[in-house]
Design a protein around this motif. Structure first.
Motif, PDB file in Angstrom:
ATOM      1  N   VAL A  55       0.826  -1.200   0.000  1.00 31.23           N
ATOM      2  CA  VAL A  55       0.000   0.000   0.000  1.00 31.23           C
ATOM      3  C   VAL A  55       0.867   1.260   0.000  1.00 31.23           C
ATOM      4  CG1 VAL A  55      -1.710   1.296   1.315  1.00 31.23           C
ATOM      5  CG2 VAL A  55      -1.924  -1.169   1.105  1.00 31.23           C
ATOM      6  N   ARG A  56       1.942   1.265   0.778  1.00 29.85           N
ATOM      7  CA  ARG A  56       2.814   2.443   0.829  1.00 29.85           C
ATOM      8  C   ARG A  56       3.410   2.740  -0.553  1.00 29.85           C
ATOM      9  NH1 ARG A  56       7.130   2.040   5.370  1.00 29.85           N
ATOM     10  NH2 ARG A  56       7.581   4.086   4.541  1.00 29.85           N
ATOM     11  N   SER A  57       3.819   1.699  -1.285  1.00 27.88           N
ATOM     12  CA  SER A  57       4.380   1.907  -2.611  1.00 27.88           C
ATOM     13  C   SER A  57       3.335   2.433  -3.581  1.00 27.88           C
ATOM     14  CB  SER A  57       4.969   0.604  -3.154  1.00 27.88           C
ATOM     15  OG  SER A  57       6.034   0.174  -2.350  1.00 27.88           O
ATOM     16  N   ALA A  58       2.121   1.890  -3.485  1.00 30.13           N
ATOM     17  CA  ALA A  58       1.050   2.343  -4.368  1.00 30.13           C
ATOM     18  C   ALA A  58       0.729   3.807  -4.102  1.00 30.13           C
ATOM     19  CB  ALA A  58      -0.192   1.483  -4.170  1.00 30.13           C
ATOM     20  N   ARG A  59       0.703   4.195  -2.820  1.00 28.51           N
ATOM     21  CA  ARG A  59       0.438   5.601  -2.482  1.00 28.51           C
ATOM     22  C   ARG A  59       1.566   6.499  -2.973  1.00 28.51           C
ATOM     23  NH1 ARG A  59      -0.462   5.102   3.451  1.00 28.51           N
ATOM     24  NH2 ARG A  59      -1.864   3.380   3.421  1.00 28.51           N
ATOM     25  N   LEU A  60       2.793   6.030  -2.835  1.00 33.16           N
ATOM     26  CA  LEU A  60       3.936   6.819  -3.282  1.00 33.16           C
ATOM     27  C   LEU A  60       3.859   7.061  -4.792  1.00 33.16           C
ATOM     28  CD1 LEU A  60       6.760   8.073  -2.733  1.00 33.16           C
ATOM     29  CD2 LEU A  60       7.699   5.825  -3.259  1.00 33.16           C
ATOM     30  N   LEU A  61       3.588   6.028  -5.549  1.00 29.47           N
ATOM     31  CA  LEU A  61       3.466   6.181  -7.005  1.00 29.47           C
ATOM     32  C   LEU A  61       2.279   7.031  -7.389  1.00 29.47           C
ATOM     33  CD1 LEU A  61       4.426   2.643  -8.283  1.00 29.47           C
ATOM     34  CD2 LEU A  61       5.795   4.724  -8.326  1.00 29.47           C
ATOM     35  N   ASP A  62       1.195   6.900  -6.657  1.00 37.14           N
ATOM     36  CA  ASP A  62       0.011   7.692  -6.926  1.00 37.14           C
ATOM     37  C   ASP A  62       0.285   9.183  -6.696  1.00 37.14           C
ATOM     38  OD1 ASP A  62      -2.656   8.053  -7.706  1.00 37.14           O
ATOM     39  OD2 ASP A  62      -3.295   8.163  -5.607  1.00 37.14           O
ATOM     40  N   TYR A  67       3.438   9.259 -12.607  1.00 32.50           N
ATOM     41  CA  TYR A  67       2.763   7.973 -12.612  1.00 32.50           C
ATOM     42  C   TYR A  67       1.277   8.070 -12.262  1.00 32.50           C
ATOM     43  CZ  TYR A  67       7.490   6.215 -12.646  1.00 32.50           C
ATOM     44  OH  TYR A  67       8.779   5.945 -12.982  1.00 32.50           O
ATOM     45  N   GLY A  68       0.914   8.970 -11.403  1.00 32.42           N
ATOM     46  CA  GLY A  68      -0.448   8.993 -10.900  1.00 32.42           C
ATOM     47  C   GLY A  68      -1.433   9.781 -11.721  1.00 32.42           C
TER      48      GLY A  68
END
Length: 69
Positions: A55-62, A67-68
């Motif tokens: 989840v932390r990686s997904a939030r970072l990319l978002d 990327y987001g």
């Protein structure tokens, strides 16, 4: 063109720096093997499974505009 900094035995900066990194890479070149031929075939989407993203990686990319958005 020859860059004398590339082969300097000691880095000019305490943490290394770009010149030190380039020198390290230049010294490693003889150790890297290049495959004669890279075989890559398409993979069926049905075979791609089990990929999870923390989840932390997904939030970072978002949060990154590249990327987001």
């Amino acid at each position: 063109m020859t860059n004398p900094e590339v082969f300097s035995p000691a880095p000019a900066e305490p943490d290394g720096g770009l010149a030190s990194l380039r020198g390290d890479c230049a010294r490693m070149v003889p150790h890297w093997a290049v495959p004669e031929r890279a075989e890559s075939r398409p993979v069926s989407p049905s075979r791609i499974h089990g990929v999870s993203v923390p989840v932390r990686s997904a939030r970072l990319l978002d949060a990154m505009s590249d990327y987001g958005d």
